[in-house]
Design an enzyme around this catalytic site. Structure first.
Site, PDB file in Angstrom:
ATOM      1  N   ASP A  89      -1.574  -4.502  -6.125  1.00  0.00           N
ATOM      2  CA  ASP A  89      -0.987  -4.007  -4.888  1.00  0.00           C
ATOM      3  C   ASP A  89       0.283  -4.788  -4.545  1.00  0.00           C
ATOM      4  O   ASP A  89       1.211  -4.839  -5.337  1.00  0.00           O
ATOM      5  CB  ASP A  89      -2.057  -4.084  -3.789  1.00  0.00           C
ATOM      6  CG  ASP A  89      -1.694  -3.403  -2.496  1.00  0.00           C
ATOM      7  OD1 ASP A  89      -1.713  -2.153  -2.449  1.00  0.00           O
ATOM      8  OD2 ASP A  89      -1.388  -4.118  -1.516  1.00  0.00           O
ATOM      9  N   HIS A 136      -8.816   2.142  -5.288  1.00  0.00           N
ATOM     10  CA  HIS A 136      -7.677   1.241  -5.194  1.00  0.00           C
ATOM     11  C   HIS A 136      -8.032  -0.206  -5.517  1.00  0.00           C
ATOM     12  O   HIS A 136      -7.250  -0.911  -6.150  1.00  0.00           O
ATOM     13  CB  HIS A 136      -7.099   1.327  -3.781  1.00  0.00           C
ATOM     14  CG  HIS A 136      -5.929   0.439  -3.536  1.00  0.00           C
ATOM     15  ND1 HIS A 136      -4.748   0.543  -4.244  1.00  0.00           N
ATOM     16  CD2 HIS A 136      -5.748  -0.592  -2.654  1.00  0.00           C
ATOM     17  CE1 HIS A 136      -3.887  -0.370  -3.805  1.00  0.00           C
ATOM     18  NE2 HIS A 136      -4.471  -1.069  -2.847  1.00  0.00           N
TER      19      HIS A 136
END
Length: 298
Positions: free
Chosen positions: A104, A272
Site C-alpha cells: 500500500d 487488500h
C-alpha cells in the site's frame, strides 16, 4: 508478536524512525500501508527472519515514528523524503544493498526508493497497488467509491484531521473493515496497535500529509520520470489481491510493465491486506522470488 525481534529507534534524515529487527543474513526492509503500522507484518516476519535480517519500520507520520509538520508543498511527506528515511535507516543498520517488501503506502515509498536509489535496492515486491500516476489518471466511479479516503484525506487541513481525531476507531473500521474480508484478518492485538498509534498526537496529520503529497508533489516526480523515460531497473514482483479493488479497476501487471524493465506479477487469493489475509501464500511468493538470488538459497 515479533517475539524474537528487537525494537529500536534511529535518527535518520532529520527524524526518528521506529523499527523492529530480527533474523540474520541479507537485509529485507518491510514497509507498511495505511492506516496501519509495522505491526501489519506480524504473521510473516518470523518466517522471513529464518532467511533474512528483517527490518520492519514505521513510515514517518505513522506508528511510533516521528510525525513532522506538513508544509504548503507537502515536501516533508513526499515519497522522495520518505524513501530517504528507509535508505538511511538500512545504511545505519549496516545494509548498503537490501531487498524491499512493501504494502500500500509503503509500496509507493518503496517504488520511489528504487527509482532514486537503484544501487541500494536489490529486489522490490509491491502489494496491492498499481503505479500512483496510473491510478489517479484512470480514476473512475468504482474506484472513487471504494477508495473514498484518497479524496477525503487530501482536503486542506485541518478538516480531515479533525474528523479522524474525533473518533480514530471509527475511521479505522471505516477504512479497514469495509474491504472484501471485513475485520476478520486483523487480530485484536494488531488492531489495538493500529488504534493506539492513530490516536497519537500528529498521527492524523501525518497520514493526511502522506496522501496530500501523493496527489501533488509525488505526481510531479512521477511525471518527470515518465517524460525522461526513466523506469525501475531492478527486478520487481507485483502482487495484488484477487478480491481487491486494484485488480478490478486497473491492469496491475500491465501498468507496472510501463514503468519497470524487469517485472512479473500475479493475483493472490486475498483482498487488500495480503500479509494478514493470506500470509502463507505471501511467504511462498516472497521466498520464491528472493531466495534464488542468494548463494545457497533455493
Amino acid at each position: 508478536m515479533f517475539a524474537s525481534f528487537e525494537s529500536g529507534r534511529c535518527q535518520v534524515n532529520g527524524i526518528t524512525v521506529n523499527y523492529r529487527k530480527g533474523g540474520s543474513g541479507q537485509g529485507l526492509l518491510l514497509l507498511h500501508g495505511h492506516p496501519q503500522t509495522h505491526v501489519m507484518w506480524h504473521k510473516i516476519a518470523e518466517p522471513l527472519a529464518k532467511h533474512f535480517t528483517v527490518v520492519a519500520a514505521d513510515l514517518r507520520g505513522y506508528g511510533d515514528s516521528d510525525k513532522p509538520a506538513g508544509d504548503t508543498e507537502h515536501l516533508a511527506y513526499s515519497k522522495r523524503q520518505m524513501a530517504l528515511d528507509g535508505i538511511e535507516l538500512m545504511h545505519a543498520l549496516g545494509f548498503v544493498k537490501f531487498d524491499v517488501l512493501a504494502h500500500d503506502r509503503g509500496a509507493r515509498v518503496a517504488c520511489r526508493m528504487a527509482m532514486d536509489h537503484p544501487d541500494a535496492v536489490k529486489h522490490l515486491i509491491t502489494l496491492d497497488i498499481a503505479p500512483t500516476l496510473a491510478m489517479y489518471e484512470q480514476t473512475n466511479e468504482a474506484f472513487a467509491r471504494a477508495y473514498w479516503h484518497w479524496f477525503f484525506l487530501i482536503r486542506p487541513a485541518p478538516f480531515p484531521e479533525t474528523l479522524i481525531e474525533a473518533d480514530p476507531e471509527l475511521y479505522l473500521r471505516s477504512v479497514m473493515g469495509t474491504r472484501s474480508a471485513g475485520m476478520a484478518p486483523f487480530t485484536d492485538a494488531a488492531f489495538a496497535e493500529y488504534l493506539r498509534c492513530l490516536a497519537l498526537p500528529g498521527a492524523a496529520h501525518g497520514l493526511c500529509e502522506d496522501y496530500r503529497a501523493s496527489a501533488s508533489i509525488d505526481l510531479e516526480h512521477d511525471r518527470s520520470d515518465r517524460q525522461a523515460g526513466r523506469k525501475l531497473s531492478i527486478p520487481l514482483l507485483a502482487l495484488w489481491g484477487a478480491d481487491g479493488v486494484v485488480g478490478r479497476c486497473f491492469d496491475p501487471l500491465g501498468e507496472w510493465q510501463k514503468v519497470a524493465i524487469d517485472v512479473r506479477g500475479k493475483a493472490l487469493p486475498s483482498g487488500h491486506y495480503i500479509a494478514e489475509e493470506a500470509p502463507e501464500h505471501l511467504i511462498d511468493e516472497v521466498l520464491g522470488f528472493l531466495l534464488p538470488s542468494i548463494p545457497g538459497g533455493r
